[in-house]
Design a protein around this motif. Sequence first.
Motif, mmCIF file in Angstrom:
data_model
loop_
_atom_site.group_PDB
_atom_site.id
_atom_site.type_symbol
_atom_site.label_atom_id
_atom_site.label_comp_id
_atom_site.label_asym_id
_atom_site.label_seq_id
_atom_site.Cartn_x
_atom_site.Cartn_y
_atom_site.Cartn_z
ATOM 1 N N MET A 32 -13.193 -45.352 29.244
ATOM 2 C CA MET A 32 -13.357 -46.849 28.761
ATOM 3 C C MET A 32 -12.126 -47.662 29.305
ATOM 4 S SD MET A 32 -16.006 -46.894 27.115
ATOM 5 C CE MET A 32 -15.803 -48.385 26.073
ATOM 6 N N ASP A 36 -12.465 -51.187 31.044
ATOM 7 C CA ASP A 36 -11.536 -52.281 30.584
ATOM 8 C C ASP A 36 -10.938 -52.945 31.711
ATOM 9 O OD1 ASP A 36 -10.487 -54.192 28.555
ATOM 10 O OD2 ASP A 36 -8.610 -52.923 29.118
ATOM 11 N N ILE A 46 -12.360 -55.090 26.570
ATOM 12 C CA ILE A 46 -13.123 -54.277 25.790
ATOM 13 C C ILE A 46 -12.314 -53.205 24.947
ATOM 14 C CG2 ILE A 46 -13.842 -52.608 27.513
ATOM 15 C CD1 ILE A 46 -16.364 -52.494 26.241
ATOM 16 N N ARG A 47 -12.516 -53.166 23.684
ATOM 17 C CA ARG A 47 -11.767 -52.326 22.918
ATOM 18 C C ARG A 47 -12.796 -51.372 21.955
ATOM 19 N NH1 ARG A 47 -8.649 -53.987 25.678
ATOM 20 N NH2 ARG A 47 -6.966 -55.263 25.457
ATOM 21 N N PHE A 48 -12.230 -50.092 21.692
ATOM 22 C CA PHE A 48 -12.942 -49.271 21.061
ATOM 23 C C PHE A 48 -12.144 -48.346 20.140
ATOM 24 C CE2 PHE A 48 -11.393 -47.072 24.600
ATOM 25 C CZ PHE A 48 -11.194 -45.697 24.274
ATOM 26 N N ASP A 49 -12.928 -47.711 19.135
ATOM 27 C CA ASP A 49 -12.217 -46.773 18.181
ATOM 28 C C ASP A 49 -12.048 -45.433 18.769
ATOM 29 O OD1 ASP A 49 -11.634 -48.937 16.519
ATOM 30 O OD2 ASP A 49 -13.741 -48.414 15.297
ATOM 31 N N ALA A 51 -14.014 -42.395 21.448
ATOM 32 C CA ALA A 51 -14.959 -42.043 22.658
ATOM 33 C C ALA A 51 -15.418 -40.554 22.547
ATOM 34 C CB ALA A 51 -14.425 -42.516 24.096
ATOM 35 N N VAL A 60 -19.280 -44.005 22.231
ATOM 36 C CA VAL A 60 -18.274 -44.819 21.872
ATOM 37 C C VAL A 60 -18.646 -45.694 20.951
ATOM 38 C CG1 VAL A 60 -16.585 -46.466 22.990
ATOM 39 C CG2 VAL A 60 -17.730 -45.096 24.523
ATOM 40 N N THR A 61 -17.610 -45.408 19.711
ATOM 41 C CA THR A 61 -17.785 -46.205 18.508
ATOM 42 C C THR A 61 -16.841 -47.304 18.275
ATOM 43 O OG1 THR A 61 -16.433 -44.688 17.555
ATOM 44 C CG2 THR A 61 -18.543 -44.234 17.366
ATOM 45 N N VAL A 63 -16.933 -50.373 19.264
ATOM 46 C CA VAL A 63 -16.731 -51.223 20.637
ATOM 47 C C VAL A 63 -16.751 -52.556 20.142
ATOM 48 C CG1 VAL A 63 -17.693 -51.771 23.085
ATOM 49 C CG2 VAL A 63 -17.806 -49.485 21.668
ATOM 50 N N LYS A 64 -15.599 -53.447 20.653
ATOM 51 C CA LYS A 64 -15.484 -55.111 20.756
ATOM 52 C C LYS A 64 -15.267 -55.517 22.079
ATOM 53 C CE LYS A 64 -13.503 -54.684 15.911
ATOM 54 N NZ LYS A 64 -12.464 -55.113 15.145
ATOM 55 N N ASN A 76 -18.251 -58.089 18.027
ATOM 56 C CA ASN A 76 -18.541 -56.845 17.576
ATOM 57 C C ASN A 76 -19.839 -55.966 18.006
ATOM 58 O OD1 ASN A 76 -16.018 -56.857 16.123
ATOM 59 N ND2 ASN A 76 -17.087 -57.660 14.265
#
Length: 397
Positions: A32, A36, A46-49, A51, A60-61, A63-64, A76
């Motif tokens: 990720m 990015d 891209i951002r994510f909480d 992976a 991947v949760t 994801v923004k 979102n």
Amino acid sequence: MMHTRNIRLMMASAALLTLAGPAFALDGADMMKKLDAALSANGSSIRFDKADVNGDVVTVTGVKLQMAANPGESLNIGVVTFEGVEENENGGYFSETVTFPDIKVSQDGSRFSAKDLSIGGLSIPGNPAGDTINDILLYETAGTGPIVVNVKGKDVFTAESTEANLTRQENDAGFDFDATLAGLKADLSNVEDAKAKEAIEKLGLTTLDGEVTMKGRWELQSGNVALDEYALDFKNIGRLNIAMDFSGYTLQFMKSLQEATKAAEANPNKEEANQAMGLAMMGLMQQLTFNSASIRFDDASITKKALDYAGSQQGVTGDQLAQSLKGLVPIMMAQLNIPELQNQVSAAVSAYLDGPKSLTISAKPEKPVPFPLIMGAAMGAPNTIPSVLGVKVTAND
């Protein structure tokens, strides 16, 4: 004794495999991070909480996605699943499929939805700052299922599906690409402006039904971009196709353009940023060469309807208006002081109005023309541009 030795050997082997396992496991966070970095080349991020990795599947949760066009605003996305993932020797990643959750967005009485979003054959570069084909974020296929735009409880725009394909040429010389927006329908019955509503009804455009297609290729070494087809085709209206061919759009050109765009977006002084961007574009344009271009319209009954409607607004028939236009075009063209083009346009318009089939404006010089020469002609002697570019206007061919 031998039995005990075998047991110890098996335990040692299992321990070795256990210790070695993590070295071969995928690193979802690293994937990720590199995705990015590749997106940042176009000013997006891209951002994510989290992976999570399970074999060759990376889930991947949170994801923004932040697009360059809307700084400060994030889309979102939610959970994105990468399947068939493998890391390559260059530190990049390849995913056989990428699936996204359905999109549902509502705002001010309007709703947008898109289903079955997916990407096939996604290549994430290990070094997006490199200068080869392997340093670009690429996909093999991308598409969606149904797309719907609903306003005040009524579907005003729908599409059955979208599809895009990107195919590497032999020896990685470049790409062939194509895309389709199929089953496109637009409902114009709720247009509020009275005059516009009347025109839409008279022209039979209350509902639009058609598709958009695109096809072309990009050769990396010469930077030749040939867009053979960019067509909007609607029933009972016609088909409008735009084609163009130019050279000089190399990987280095693309990188320079991206850097100039990012610099402009990062500058808080927008006036200064626009000026800097303009200067950068002037410099980059020096590297491009014009090969050809064309715009073609194939009529599917809209021309006669438009003439009849426009004529009714002036108290004449459509045929009478067509005759008036045939006499007016040469007078208007004479003001441009381009005799050769004036004759071509006049003849083409007359032929088209007598029996609307197709109208084509093409530009194909004998030899490729550098963009600086075109800009110089536009500023110094605009009436020479048709001869510089080899412009021709034809009808019903």
